[in-house]
Scaffold this active site. Structure first.
Site, PDB file in Angstrom:
ATOM      1  CG  HIS A 122       3.014  16.787  34.459  1.00  0.00           C
ATOM      2  ND1 HIS A 122       3.793  15.933  34.830  1.00  0.00           N
ATOM      3  CD2 HIS A 122       3.473  17.918  33.966  1.00  0.00           C
ATOM      4  CE1 HIS A 122       4.989  16.294  34.353  1.00  0.00           C
ATOM      5  NE2 HIS A 122       4.891  17.486  33.816  1.00  0.00           N
ATOM      6  CE1 TYR A 297      14.799  16.772  34.189  1.00  0.00           C
ATOM      7  CE2 TYR A 297      13.493  17.563  35.841  1.00  0.00           C
ATOM      8  CZ  TYR A 297      13.641  16.694  34.817  1.00  0.00           C
ATOM      9  OH  TYR A 297      12.825  15.972  34.588  1.00  0.00           O
TER      10      TYR A 297
HETATM   11  O1  IFM Z   1       9.384  18.417  30.783  1.00  0.00           O
HETATM   12  C1  IFM Z   1       9.643  18.789  32.404  1.00  0.00           C
HETATM   13  C2  IFM Z   1       8.582  17.891  33.000  1.00  0.00           C
HETATM   14  O2  IFM Z   1       7.183  18.121  32.382  1.00  0.00           O
HETATM   15  C3  IFM Z   1       8.579  18.412  34.429  1.00  0.00           C
HETATM   16  N1  IFM Z   1       9.798  18.250  34.816  1.00  0.00           N
HETATM   17  C4  IFM Z   1      10.992  19.069  34.280  1.00  0.00           C
HETATM   18  C5  IFM Z   1      10.919  18.538  32.943  1.00  0.00           C
HETATM   19  C6  IFM Z   1      12.096  19.033  32.142  1.00  0.00           C
HETATM   20  O3  IFM Z   1      11.837  20.538  32.052  1.00  0.00           O
END
Ligand code: IFM
Length: 451
Positions: A122, A297
């Site tokens: 990550h 999102y």
């Molecule tokens: O916080 C991030 C995450 O680390 C990866 N996906 C999107 C999230 C929100 O921006």
């Protein structure tokens, strides 16, 4: 082969975090520096000038955090492992204290009756590997596979569901093309090269994990729906198709078909270079994933250049014709349009395209932390869970919905200014307070009869 994924009889629930965003303790127990330590130390890279050195201090407070996960009734906890804790120089010497930490964490997850799912990458690449050209160096892919094998060797008896990468699009294109994420390089086509090495890393690691007995090795992608504002405008439709190639098809093509498609190669000629894409690379990637993680999102509405907002990440689509982006209301605090129908469509399309079991590995919303009564976040979660259920009813094999995120945490280039947590974290004393969305979700999970 025995799968340990949620069986899909009903929608399972989980909650997600990531190492650099919550752990802190970046100089503890032999952890080496990562590209995010280096990047955040450069003035102007993070909105509030802060970093992940303390974050939510979850390295020391994970028991308390896992009590929250258990209290939520979530069946799954998705966390990530920090490569530089395990291999401080990226390869070679293993730091046993780093592995010990994740060993304790996994036991603590299981002790609460929760299933762990671990993401190996990550975004916290060991800085020592970036010093050797990071994801632009093919050796990094080999190093990743070695790292994956080391971690699996220690945890594989208890962690059965693995993700190689989280959102490799961000690692490649925000990191090497747009320069808004670590390592902060703005080198256009380097984004495509990094993407290939990330895919190769996934393929090599998946093979090693499968050989070691893992049955559920997936990859987590932030696939996105792109909707041209005028579907009858052929120029706009063509430009949108190019963006879709760089965001979505660059991953799905190799994973499903073992090839980069012609439309992608037109905008990314780097991906046709035989020195970069060597014989066997794409065959290794094809069919390597047992499941697909989808992080969603917002949808993206495209318009002719200049007609709407320039996307802040516009440089992250190297080689494509420019477009602008229409962002309708309502928006979250990070400026992302709220439209749950994008998730429904994405889940149906991704399952159809891959044939794989799909997990919603991240979904959630940033809203300002003025109050713990976050009704806006509740509405967002409610609508997106409903969209996930509709996708299932339409035949998509979606097994789980995992909320982003447990705690208000370090939101990358936004620092601590954007909060996605269902639990508030007070930066003064690190105290955790569940928000209304936490309680709402706990009730929803309990009413659904599954964790
Ligand atoms: O916080 C991030 C995450 O680390 C990866 N996906 C999107 C999230 C929100 O921006």
């Amino acid at each position: 082969m025995t799968s340990s994924l949620p069986d899909g009889a009903s929608l399972a629930f989980g909650v997600a975090t990531a190492a650099y965003q919550i752990e802190g303790a970046t100089a503890e127990d032999g952890r080496g520096p990562s590209i995010w330590d280096t990047f955040t130390a450069r003035p102007g890279t993070v909105r509030d000038g802060r970093d992940g050195s303390v974050a939510c201090d979850s390295y020391h407070r994970y028991d308390e955090d896992l009590d929250l996960v258990a209290g939520l009734g979530a069946g799954w906890y998705r966390f990530s492992i920090a490569w530089p804790r395990v291999l401080p120089e990226g390869n070679g010497r293993v730091e046993s204290r780093g592995l010990d930490f994740y060993d304790r964490l996994v036991d603590a997850v299981l002790a609460r009756g929760v299933s762990p799912t671990a993401t190996l990458y990550h975004w916290d690449l060991p800085q020592a590997l970036e010093d050797l050209n990071g994801w632009l160096n093919r050796d990094t892919a080999e190093a990743f596979a070695d790292y994956a094998a080391v971690v699996h060797d220690r945890l594989g008896d208890r962690v059965r569901v693995w993700a190689t990468h989280n959102e490799p699009w961000c690692a490649a294109y925000l990191g090497y093309a747009a320069g808004v994420h670590a390592p902060g390089r703005r080198e256009g086509g380097a984004g495509h090269r990094a993407a290939h090495h990330l895919l190769l890393a996934h393929g090599l690691a998946a093979a090693r994990l499968h050989d070691a007995g893992a049955d559920d090795v997936g990859i987590v992608l932030n696939l996105a729906p792109f909707w041209p504002e005028d579907p009858d405008d052929p120029t706009l439709v063509a430009a949108t198709d190019q963006i879709d190639a760089v965001r979505n098809r660059v991953w799905l093509g190799p994973l499903v078909d073992g090839r980069y498609d012609d439309g992608l190669l037109e905008v990314a000629p780097e991906l046709a270079e035989p020195d970069l894409v060597r014989d066997g690379d794409l065959a290794l990637v094809q069919g390597s994933a047992d499941w697909l993680g989808v992080n969603y999102y917002t949808p993206f509405r495209t318009a002719r250049p200049g007609a709407a907002e320039t996307h802040p990440e516009a440089d992250a689509y190297p080689g494509t014709s420019p477009v602008s982006f229409v962002v309708r209301e309502p928006r979250t605090d990070i400026g992302w349009e709220v439209d749950a129908s994008g998730l429904e469509q994405l889940l149906i399309d991704s399952h159809r395209r891959t044939g794989l079991p799909v997990l919603v590995t991240e979904n959630g919303a940033a809203y300002p932390d003025v109050t713990l009564d976050d009704q806006d976040r509740i509405a967002y979660l409610r609508d997106h869970i409903a969209a996930t259920r509709r996708a299932r009813e339409a035949g998509a094999d979606v097994r789980a919905y995992v909320v982003w995120t447990l705690l208000d945490n370090f939101e990358w280039a936004e620092g601590y200014t954007k909060t996605f947590g269902i639990v508030h974290v007070d930066p003064r004393d690190q105290s955790r307070t569940p928000k209304a969305s936490f309680h709402w979700l706990a009730e929803h999970i309990s009413d659904s009869g599954v964790g």
